[in-house]
Write an enzyme that holds these catalytic residues in place. Structure first.
Site, PDB file in Angstrom:
ATOM      1  N   LEU A  19       0.827  -1.216   0.000  1.00  0.00           N
ATOM      2  CA  LEU A  19       0.000   0.000   0.000  1.00  0.00           C
ATOM      3  C   LEU A  19       0.853   1.255   0.000  1.00  0.00           C
ATOM      4  CD1 LEU A  19      -2.660  -1.115   2.607  1.00  0.00           C
ATOM      5  CD2 LEU A  19      -3.064  -0.700   0.175  1.00  0.00           C
ATOM      6  N   GLY A  20       2.009   1.141   0.593  1.00  0.00           N
ATOM      7  CA  GLY A  20       2.860   2.320   0.624  1.00  0.00           C
ATOM      8  C   GLY A  20       3.978   2.097   1.595  1.00  0.00           C
ATOM      9  N   SER A  21       4.961   2.994   1.530  1.00  0.00           N
ATOM     10  CA  SER A  21       5.970   2.934   2.570  1.00  0.00           C
ATOM     11  C   SER A  21       6.249   4.360   2.983  1.00  0.00           C
ATOM     12  CB  SER A  21       7.223   2.215   2.092  1.00  0.00           C
ATOM     13  OG  SER A  21       7.586   2.717   0.845  1.00  0.00           O
ATOM     14  N   GLY A  22       6.585   4.510   4.227  1.00  0.00           N
ATOM     15  CA  GLY A  22       6.797   5.853   4.756  1.00  0.00           C
ATOM     16  C   GLY A  22       8.172   5.978   5.336  1.00  0.00           C
ATOM     17  N   LYS A  43       1.422  -3.263   8.832  1.00  0.00           N
ATOM     18  CA  LYS A  43       2.596  -2.401   8.751  1.00  0.00           C
ATOM     19  C   LYS A  43       3.791  -3.135   9.329  1.00  0.00           C
ATOM     20  CE  LYS A  43       4.119   2.043  10.593  1.00  0.00           C
ATOM     21  NZ  LYS A  43       3.632   3.394  10.888  1.00  0.00           N
ATOM     22  N   ASP A 136       4.889  13.355  13.982  1.00  0.00           N
ATOM     23  CA  ASP A 136       5.209  13.180  12.559  1.00  0.00           C
ATOM     24  C   ASP A 136       3.956  13.442  11.725  1.00  0.00           C
ATOM     25  OD1 ASP A 136       6.722  12.588  10.297  1.00  0.00           O
ATOM     26  OD2 ASP A 136       6.476  10.421  10.485  1.00  0.00           O
TER      27      ASP A 136
HETATM   28  P1  ADP Z   1       5.650   5.071   8.182  1.00  0.00           P
HETATM   29  O1  ADP Z   1       5.763   4.917   9.654  1.00  0.00           O
HETATM   30  O2  ADP Z   1       6.713   4.300   7.490  1.00  0.00           O
HETATM   31  O3  ADP Z   1       5.602   6.482   7.741  1.00  0.00           O
HETATM   32  P2  ADP Z   1       2.805   4.858   7.655  1.00  0.00           P
HETATM   33  O4  ADP Z   1       1.993   4.277   8.746  1.00  0.00           O
HETATM   34  O5  ADP Z   1       2.782   6.327   7.499  1.00  0.00           O
HETATM   35  O6  ADP Z   1       4.316   4.342   7.774  1.00  0.00           O
HETATM   36  O7  ADP Z   1       2.371   4.185   6.289  1.00  0.00           O
HETATM   37  C1  ADP Z   1       3.024   4.444   5.065  1.00  0.00           C
HETATM   38  C2  ADP Z   1       2.031   4.547   3.923  1.00  0.00           C
HETATM   39  O8  ADP Z   1       1.292   3.332   3.808  1.00  0.00           O
HETATM   40  C3  ADP Z   1       0.988   5.619   4.155  1.00  0.00           C
HETATM   41  O9  ADP Z   1       1.395   6.876   3.673  1.00  0.00           O
HETATM   42  C4  ADP Z   1      -0.207   5.075   3.357  1.00  0.00           C
HETATM   43  O10 ADP Z   1      -0.075   5.411   2.000  1.00  0.00           O
HETATM   44  C5  ADP Z   1      -0.083   3.573   3.522  1.00  0.00           C
HETATM   45  N1  ADP Z   1      -0.905   3.108   4.653  1.00  0.00           N
HETATM   46  C6  ADP Z   1      -0.545   3.101   5.949  1.00  0.00           C
HETATM   47  N2  ADP Z   1      -1.514   2.634   6.745  1.00  0.00           N
HETATM   48  C7  ADP Z   1      -2.547   2.315   5.949  1.00  0.00           C
HETATM   49  C8  ADP Z   1      -3.879   1.782   6.189  1.00  0.00           C
HETATM   50  N3  ADP Z   1      -4.305   1.498   7.416  1.00  0.00           N
HETATM   51  N4  ADP Z   1      -4.700   1.605   5.121  1.00  0.00           N
HETATM   52  C9  ADP Z   1      -4.253   1.922   3.883  1.00  0.00           C
HETATM   53  N5  ADP Z   1      -3.024   2.420   3.588  1.00  0.00           N
HETATM   54  C10 ADP Z   1      -2.165   2.623   4.610  1.00  0.00           C
HETATM   55 MG    MG Z   2       4.197   7.765   7.679  1.00  0.00          MG
END
Ligand code: ADP
Ligand code: MG
Length: 471
Positions: A19-22, A43, A136
């Site tokens: 879905l993504g990485s942050g 996650k 954050d």
């Molecule tokens: P990080 O701690 O690495 O920043 P995040 O929790 O912000 O991680 O998640 C990174 C990305 O993953 C988010 O910007 C979003 O695009 C996607 N994502 C995170 N949690 C969810 C969720 N519950 N449902 C759908 N997409 C999610």
């Molecule tokens: Mg994030």
């Protein structure tokens, strides 16, 4: 980042797309194997990224986060870990994140940005009461529950305190675009950085780019380290309340920045009037009072109560998702608005007499103030406001004039010695205050009417509602 996560295996889940990485982790969509085939987001946080506290501490924190339940916070359902990673099993949000949402629309109209801000503020209030900071906050960490009915869901909180914004090599992690200056400049920082970030997010939602947007990192760094006050983009068209909020959040010095309490109660945030299950109840209670006053012939109190009820009816309309009930509310609102209009005409007649009386008192006061040019000037501004109102100009400018003169007059009153002039000045101020209050209510009523009308034309604003109940 979170390199060890590709592709992780978890006994009870089938992991599908990424879905993504942050900043710290990679997130996958997944299904629960047994019963329900529930969709979740998982996650994966690599243990290697943790530096501040031990993994045990983090696990304790996660236990606490599991108890967090709020309609605008992504729910943490469970967690697991193995040698390399911690896995957080979360509620799945199908609407993407706020950065994507803003980019797709370039910028958001003020009333839409405001609804989102209220949802974010209610989540932050809940966390603040439990002593949890986010640290954050940025559009990438704000998710939307679905793309058709987007409620905002705050994600990625409660972990940042275990992951300093600086890594071992003193390289900044995350985006300095959203970080409070005190955080980037590596001084001490605390929960107040979240308020700065809210300011940046609101700024970006309204103007399409964050305040420190820059072409190069050098320029960005200069902007962050500078001590120039933040300004809105030239030609920015936002309401006074919105501008005030932005500038008080985007105050570089955390000591000068508005406090959490000030934020939650600021008129632009106004959590009290946020669309919720209680909006309709509050509106109805006020109408009941209004009708009583109306029957007793107390028209001005009745008018004021009708106006106040409208401020809850509009959020109630936003909240209501059932078409039939929505139409029922609308037709009632139309009825109350037309009664309010009639009352306004009645009140105007009795106001006229008061205007005359007040005018002679003010003239007397002016005569008594020849030795005080500042007092005289403030009274002239008050006269100008009244004159405008008498001509039927009930605009924001008229209200500004009232407020300007009142600001001055209150200062004068504080310095005024006992005596007849003080007594008359006191009465004059009370009069002007109630004029200003009345005008404010009228303005708010018009705003509510406009908003109710714009909901007809703009199906989107209607869909930014929050109708999740606390589970
Ligand atoms: P990080 O701690 O690495 O920043 P995040 O929790 O912000 O991680 O998640 C990174 C990305 O993953 C988010 O910007 C979003 O695009 C996607 N994502 C995170 N949690 C969810 C969720 N519950 N449902 C759908 N997409 C999610
Ligand atoms: Mg994030």
């Amino acid at each position: 980042m979170a390199a060890g996560c590709s592709p992780p295996k978890l006994e009870d889940f089938i992991l599908t797309e990424r879905l993504g990485s942050g900043t710290y982790a990679t997130v996958y969509k997944a299904y629960r194997k047994v019963n329900s085939r529930e969709v979740v987001a998982i996650k994966c946080v690599s243990k290697k990224t943790l530096n501040k506290a031990s993994v045990e501490n983090l696990l304790t924190e996660i236990e606490i986060l599991k108890t967090v339940r709020h309609p605008h916070i992504v729910q943490l359902k469970d967690f697991q870990w193995d040698n390399g990673n911690i896995y957080l099993i979360m509620e799945f949000c199908a609407g993407g994140d706020l950065s994507h949402f803003i980019r797709g629309r370039r910028m958001l109209p003020e009333h839409v940005a405001r609804r989102f801000l209220q949802q974010l503020a209610s989540a932050l209030q809940y966390l603040h009461q439990r002593n949890i900071s986010h640290l954050d906050l940025k559009p990438q960490n704000i998710l939307l529950s679905s793309s058709t009915v987007p409620h905002l869901k705050l994600a990625d909180f409660g972990f940042a305190q275990y992951m300093s914004p600086w890594d071992e090599k003193h390289v900044l992690r995350g985006s300095p675009l959203y970080m409070a200056p005190e955080m980037v400049c590596r001084q001490q920082y605390d929960a107040r950085v979240d308020l700065w970030s809210v300011g940046v997010i609101l700024y970006e939602a309204l103007f399409g780019r964050p305040p420190f947007a820059s072409k190069s990192f050098t320029v960005l760094e200069e902007k962050i380290r500078s001590n120039k006050a933040i300004e809105l983009p030239p030609g920015a068209r936002v309401s006074g309340d919105c501008r005030d909020l932005l500038l008080r959040l985007l105050e570089r010095d955390p000591e000068q920045r508005m406090t959490f309490e000030e934020f939650f109660t600021h008129p632009f945030v106004d959590l009290n009037h946020m669309p919720s299950a209680e909006s309709l109840e509050k509106a109805t209670a006020l109408v009941v009072e209004a009708v009583k006053k109306d029957q007793l012939g107390d028209f001005s109190s009745a008018l004021s109560l009708y106006c106040k009820s409208l401020e809850y009816f509009v959020p109630a309309l936003h909240y209501e998702s059932d078409g039939r009930r929505k139409r029922a509310i609308r037709s009632k609102v139309a009825q109350y608005v037309s009664r309010a209009e009639e009352l306004k005409a009645l009140v105007a007649v009795s106001n006229r007499a008061n205007f005359e009386q007040a005018k002679s008192a003010r003239d007397l006061l002016k005569e008594m103030s020849c030795d005080k040019p500042r007092l005289l000037a403030a009274l002239e501004i008050a006269s100008a406001a009244v004159a405008k109102e008498e001509e039927g100009d009930d605009s924001m400018e008229t209200l500004d004039l009232y407020q300007q003169s009142l600001g001055e007059l209150l200062l004068m009153l504080a310095a005024e010695p006992q005596g007849r002039r003080r007594v008359i000045l006191h009465t004059e101020i009370k009069n002007l205050m109630s004029r200003a209050e009345y005008l404010k209510e009228q303005l708010k009523m018009r705003e509510s009417q406009n908003e109710a009308a714009s909901m007809d034309q703009d199906p989107f604003s209607d869909s930014v509602k929050s109708n999740c109940s606390l589970q």
